[in-house]
Design a protein around this motif. Structure first.
Motif, PDB file in Angstrom:
ATOM      1  N   PRO A  65      44.584  98.205  65.505  1.00  0.00           N
ATOM      2  CA  PRO A  65      45.884  97.576  65.236  1.00  0.00           C
ATOM      3  C   PRO A  65      45.758  96.333  64.379  1.00  0.00           C
ATOM      4  O   PRO A  65      44.786  95.611  64.534  1.00  0.00           O
ATOM      5  CB  PRO A  65      46.394  97.196  66.624  1.00  0.00           C
ATOM      6  N   PRO A  66      46.668  96.043  63.506  1.00  0.00           N
ATOM      7  CA  PRO A  66      47.826  96.844  63.116  1.00  0.00           C
ATOM      8  C   PRO A  66      47.586  97.623  61.832  1.00  0.00           C
ATOM      9  O   PRO A  66      48.522  97.939  61.110  1.00  0.00           O
ATOM     10  CB  PRO A  66      48.890  95.777  62.892  1.00  0.00           C
ATOM     11  N   CYS A  97      41.655 103.588  66.562  1.00  0.00           N
ATOM     12  CA  CYS A  97      42.803 102.693  66.732  1.00  0.00           C
ATOM     13  C   CYS A  97      42.349 101.276  66.406  1.00  0.00           C
ATOM     14  O   CYS A  97      41.537 100.702  67.127  1.00  0.00           O
ATOM     15  CB  CYS A  97      43.328 102.781  68.160  1.00  0.00           C
ATOM     16  N   TRP A 136      53.401  98.712  63.301  1.00  0.00           N
ATOM     17  CA  TRP A 136      52.502  99.078  64.401  1.00  0.00           C
ATOM     18  C   TRP A 136      53.257  99.201  65.724  1.00  0.00           C
ATOM     19  O   TRP A 136      52.906 100.030  66.562  1.00  0.00           O
ATOM     20  CB  TRP A 136      51.368  98.073  64.534  1.00  0.00           C
ATOM     21  N   ASP A 156      52.811  94.334  61.669  1.00  0.00           N
ATOM     22  CA  ASP A 156      52.941  94.317  63.135  1.00  0.00           C
ATOM     23  C   ASP A 156      54.173  95.092  63.598  1.00  0.00           C
ATOM     24  O   ASP A 156      54.150  95.738  64.644  1.00  0.00           O
ATOM     25  CB  ASP A 156      53.019  92.883  63.668  1.00  0.00           C
TER      26      ASP A 156
END
Length: 155
Positions: A71-72, A69, A16, A13
């Protein structure tokens, strides 16, 4: 194909948080200057980030578009350097012990960079990735970790 990895002493995290911050982009992407989000909200899919690239007096404009995309864990970008062409840059972030393993995979897609893609070009990409991943690690690790923040609460 240029693939490199680096271990970062922070959780995914936290890695990210840097990857997902357009203002941090120029701090870790080699040769990038003056970044601006042109379209969308970075790092949403199809967001476009524009920038000046170059070294010393040599400058040109480029842009990067987010293609994936998640995440993370996963960020895939298409970077364009104008007439030079485009490249796919895939970044994966995985938990690894107390930190994260960040892997970067880049290869040319279109234009001159794709037509001139040879083993010596891969060597240059490997050197660029080594520097870029070291910068990313340094930017992420310079941020305060959760443990640092928790320790500060008890002081």
């Amino acid at each position: 194909m240029a693939v490199r990895h680096v271990w970062v002493n922070r959780k995914p995290d936290q890695v990210w948080n840097v990857l997902g911050d357009a203002e941090q982009y120029q701090r870790w992407v080699v040769g990038t200057r003056e970044t601006h989000t042109a379209e969308g909200q970075w790092p949403d899919v199809d967001t476009k980030l524009t920038y000046a690239i170059g070294m010393g007096p040599l400058n040109m404009h480029g842009h990067t578009i987010v293609r994936v995309c998640e995440p993370p864990e996963r960020l895939e970008l298409e970077a364009s350097a104008g007439r030079l062409g485009t490249a796919r840059i895939a970044i994966r972030v995985r938990p690894w012990g107390e930190g994260s393993l960040v892997t970067m995979d880049e290869h040319p897609l279109r234009g001159a960079v794709a037509q001139l893609h040879t083993a010596p070009v891969d060597v240059l990409l490997q050197l660029r990735h080594r520097l870029m991943l070291a910068r990313l690690r340094d930017v992420v690790e310079a941020g305060r970790s959760e443990a640092d923040r928790e320790a500060g609460k008890h002081v």
